[in-house]
Design an enzyme around this catalytic site. Structure first.
Site, PDB file in Angstrom:
ATOM      1  N   SER A   1       0.852  -1.185   0.000  1.00  0.00           N
ATOM      2  CA  SER A   1       0.000   0.000   0.000  1.00  0.00           C
ATOM      3  C   SER A   1       0.887   1.234   0.000  1.00  0.00           C
ATOM      4  O   SER A   1       1.697   1.397  -0.903  1.00  0.00           O
ATOM      5  CB  SER A   1      -0.950  -0.031   1.212  1.00  0.00           C
ATOM      6  OG  SER A   1      -1.851   1.054   1.166  1.00  0.00           O
ATOM      7  N   THR A   2       0.789   2.089   1.011  1.00  0.00           N
ATOM      8  CA  THR A   2       1.569   3.318   1.059  1.00  0.00           C
ATOM      9  C   THR A   2       3.063   3.018   0.981  1.00  0.00           C
ATOM     10  O   THR A   2       3.582   2.226   1.754  1.00  0.00           O
ATOM     11  CB  THR A   2       1.267   4.091   2.354  1.00  0.00           C
ATOM     12  OG1 THR A   2      -0.142   4.200   2.525  1.00  0.00           O
ATOM     13  CG2 THR A   2       1.885   5.479   2.309  1.00  0.00           C
TER      14      THR A   2
ATOM     15  N   HIS B   1      -2.616  -1.006  -3.282  1.00  0.00           N
ATOM     16  CA  HIS B   1      -3.621   0.019  -3.017  1.00  0.00           C
ATOM     17  C   HIS B   1      -3.140   1.332  -3.639  1.00  0.00           C
ATOM     18  O   HIS B   1      -2.097   1.852  -3.267  1.00  0.00           O
ATOM     19  CB  HIS B   1      -3.793   0.251  -1.511  1.00  0.00           C
ATOM     20  CG  HIS B   1      -4.193  -0.959  -0.751  1.00  0.00           C
ATOM     21  ND1 HIS B   1      -3.999  -1.081   0.611  1.00  0.00           N
ATOM     22  CD2 HIS B   1      -4.790  -2.118  -1.137  1.00  0.00           C
ATOM     23  CE1 HIS B   1      -4.444  -2.251   1.027  1.00  0.00           C
ATOM     24  NE2 HIS B   1      -4.927  -2.905  -0.027  1.00  0.00           N
TER      25      HIS B   1
ATOM     26  N   MET C   1      -0.280   1.202   5.075  1.00  0.00           N
ATOM     27  CA  MET C   1      -1.070   1.644   6.215  1.00  0.00           C
ATOM     28  C   MET C   1      -2.230   0.686   6.454  1.00  0.00           C
ATOM     29  O   MET C   1      -2.826   0.166   5.513  1.00  0.00           O
ATOM     30  CB  MET C   1      -1.592   3.054   5.945  1.00  0.00           C
ATOM     31  CG  MET C   1      -2.184   3.767   7.140  1.00  0.00           C
ATOM     32  SD  MET C   1      -2.610   5.479   6.708  1.00  0.00           S
ATOM     33  CE  MET C   1      -0.991   6.138   6.294  1.00  0.00           C
TER      34      MET C   1
ATOM     35  N   ASP D   1      -4.604  -4.635   6.146  1.00  0.00           N
ATOM     36  CA  ASP D   1      -4.946  -5.516   5.034  1.00  0.00           C
ATOM     37  C   ASP D   1      -3.756  -6.405   4.685  1.00  0.00           C
ATOM     38  O   ASP D   1      -2.630  -5.924   4.526  1.00  0.00           O
ATOM     39  CB  ASP D   1      -5.350  -4.686   3.810  1.00  0.00           C
ATOM     40  CG  ASP D   1      -5.867  -5.546   2.670  1.00  0.00           C
ATOM     41  OD1 ASP D   1      -6.473  -6.600   2.958  1.00  0.00           O
ATOM     42  OD2 ASP D   1      -5.669  -5.155   1.504  1.00  0.00           O
TER      43      ASP D   1
END
Length: 362
Positions: free
Chosen positions: A177-178, A204, A295, A298
């Site tokens: 993600s991030t 993401h 973050m 997940d």
């Protein structure tokens, strides 16, 4: 005596006076923020960053004098600061620049308001995203320094990671993600494209910015990258990455890829957990799974499912994660067989097979 709460100091970088004024008004109406300066071009952004040391920078990509990408690369190499890209560019060329900026260390990306948002929705998203970005501990990215010195950016020191077993895998699954774009590139550069297993990937990334990410990633390493198509067979062809397209969950069922519009999981679609859980069911001990920076949580429970099924699991360590959220949750519940620095993840996956471990050059 009441102590004053430190305000989040924001530098706005935007060449449109109208947009800059709107951003400043939104943040000015919230006592949590302090707009310390505004810049109209990338060169001015660098000068103000070095002088004022803001907590967060909003960065447009299309800027005069020096582009947002060039400014991001310099800032992340010389005065690392959390950067939120705020852009309206959605054509292929500008999307590629956005991905380059994310790979250079920018934390997140947000679309500029287009006038069709419901009342106050964009403003709330803008404020909440800046608040989150300001809390992220960023690290120095060397790309800007290497470029300034005329040195190649893709060189990697050869690392050979001793195998823990002679397990053979049919598939690798990865989620991020991030901070994910740069981390994914790093992992792929540490994995030989001759590795005869495919990789499934969930990242993401905010809409509409995910549209061309697979095309961009395809050009970063020797691995071939494409978005998944519903119903296609996975096969055992190596050297290829199959990504979940934006807005769809990617799962594996009966040897085929399936795309679903099931409800979001952990506020995410695609969800790393959904991919990992399906991989655990389908491949059991024939799967390897890796959870990178991001973050939230997940992917943690799905990684645990892979480990319980006999597969090999890795989580990125805290020191090299832009955000130690998802991999931290995985480590806390015992989902990761190994917690590794980013630079060792690709070589570790390669060394777990019978093939020689080699680090790539870009």
């Amino acid at each position: 005596m009441t102590m004053a709460i430190a305000r989040i100091r924001v530098l706005l970088v935007e060449d449109s006076m109208t947009a800059r004024k709107r951003f400043a008004e939104v943040l000015g109406g919230d006592p949590e923020f302090d707009v310390v300066a505004e810049a109209e071009d990338g060169k001015e952004a660098i000068e103000l960053c070095r002088e004022l040391h803001p907590d967060v920078i909003t960065m447009d990509m299309m800027l005069p004098v020096m582009s947002g990408l060039a400014a991001t690369e310099y800032i992340m190499a010389h005065c690392p600061t959390p950067i939120l890209i705020v852009s309206s560019s959605t054509n292929r060329g500008e999307l590629f620049k956005t991905y380059e900026a994310l790979a250079a260390g920018a934390v997140d990306v947000l679309e500029k308001p287009n006038g069709n948002e419901s009342n106050g929705s964009w403003e709330r998203k803008f404020v909440s995203t800046i608040r989150l970005v300001s809390r992220i501990r960023v690290i120095t990215h060397p790309r800007g320094r290497l470029a300034a010195l005329g040195q190649p950016q893709g060189q990697r020191e050869r690392i050979c990671f001793p195998p823990v077993s002679r397990r053979q895998f049919k598939l690798i699954a990865m989620g991020a993600s991030t901070g994910g774009p740069s981390a994914i590139v790093e992992v792929l550069r540490g994995l030989p494209a001759t590795l005869p297993v495919p990789m499934l990937l969930v990242l993401h990334i905010n809409e509409p910015f995910g549209a061309a990410f697979a095309d961009w990633l395809d050009g970063q390493t020797e691995w071939r990258v494409k978005y998944a198509r519903d119903g296609e067979q996975i096969g055992l062809t190596g050297g290829r990455v199959i990504m979940a397209p934006p807005g769809s969950h990617l799962i594996v069922r009966d040897g085929r890829l399936r795309l679903t519009l099931d409800p979001e999981l952990h506020s995410c679609r695609p969800s790393v957990d959904m991919l990992f859980q399906s991989v655990a069911r389908e491949y059991a001990s024939g799967a390897a799974a890796c959870l990178l920076t991001g973050m939230g949580r997940d992917g943690a429970s799905g990684l645990l499912d892979v480990r319980k099924a006999g597969g090999f699991t890795i989580a990125q360590d805290e020191a090299t994660s832009v955000v130690y959220g998802m991999p931290r949750e995985a480590a806390l519940i015992g989902a990761a067989e190994r917690v590794l620095p980013l630079g060792e993840i690709g070589p570790a996956l390669a060394a777990l097979t019978a093939w020689q471990c080699e680090a790539k050059q870009a």
